[in-house]
Design an enzyme around this catalytic site. Structure first.
Site, PDB file in Angstrom:
ATOM      1  N   HIS A 252      31.889  39.516  41.614  1.00 22.98           N
ATOM      2  CA  HIS A 252      31.874  39.740  43.461  1.00 22.98           C
ATOM      3  C   HIS A 252      33.431  39.905  43.843  1.00 22.98           C
ATOM      4  O   HIS A 252      34.355  40.183  43.096  1.00 22.98           O
ATOM      5  CB  HIS A 252      31.381  38.590  43.792  1.00 22.98           C
TER       6      HIS A 252
ATOM      7  N   CYS B  66      33.710  32.863  38.080  1.00 23.60           N
ATOM      8  CA  CYS B  66      33.085  34.199  38.238  1.00 23.60           C
ATOM      9  C   CYS B  66      34.246  35.218  37.991  1.00 23.60           C
ATOM     10  O   CYS B  66      35.363  34.668  37.535  1.00 23.60           O
ATOM     11  CB  CYS B  66      32.511  34.244  39.668  1.00 23.60           C
TER      12      CYS B  66
END
Length: 158
Positions: A107, A134
């Site tokens: 992301h 992430c």
């Protein structure tokens, strides 16, 4: 003349909003056997195809207390334009899931609860781990991943 240069510089987007490289992103359909390698050591994402690295992105992976899982994974069906996690008080844009169906993602750099990017978080891209597990990317790189990388693509993280 210096005033014109200064004005032009001020309107240029910060590097964390731009692509990591000055070359064009590779055309996924033109690559044979495309896959993605994430180096937690180098804080880089390597797009492989045609038996070579086609593009390199700066990233920030998980910290020691919240590491990015290592291993071989595949892009999952879940993806979206934005999210916000009230527990971490951060969200991001252009996310693509690669583990646990929405838990571990590629992301953009983080956004606050109002959707504004957090520049102080962006300074870690390509330099050191700073995520909750992430893989954070520049805004442009995350958008390319969101729009381009297909379901099932192999992801290797070391």
């Amino acid at each position: 003349m210096n005033e014109v240069k200064a004005a032009a510089t001020q309107t240029t987007a910060p590097t964390w909003m731009q692509p990591s490289q000055k070359i064009a992103y590779p055309k996924w359909s033109k690559m044979s056997n495309p896959w993605v390698y994430v180096s937690t050591k180098n804080q880089k994402v390597y797009i492989h195809g045609n038996n070579k690295v086609m593009y390199t992105m700066y990233c920030s992976t998980g910290t020691k207390s919240s590491p990015t899982p290592k291993g071989t994974y595949h892009i999952q069906r879940e993806r979206g334009l934005s999210f916000y996690n009230p527990f971490s008080k951060e969200g991001a844009n252009y996310w693509v899931s690669w583990k646990d169906h929405g838990v571990y993602l590629f992301h953009s750099v983080p956004v606050d609860r109002n959707g504004n990017y957090i520049p102080s978080e962006a300074k870690f891209l390509g330099k050191k781990p700073h995520s909750h597990g992430c893989i954070r990317l520049s805004v442009a790189d995350a958008k390319w991943m969101y729009q381009t990388i297909p379901y099932g693509t192999k992801i290797v993280i070391k």
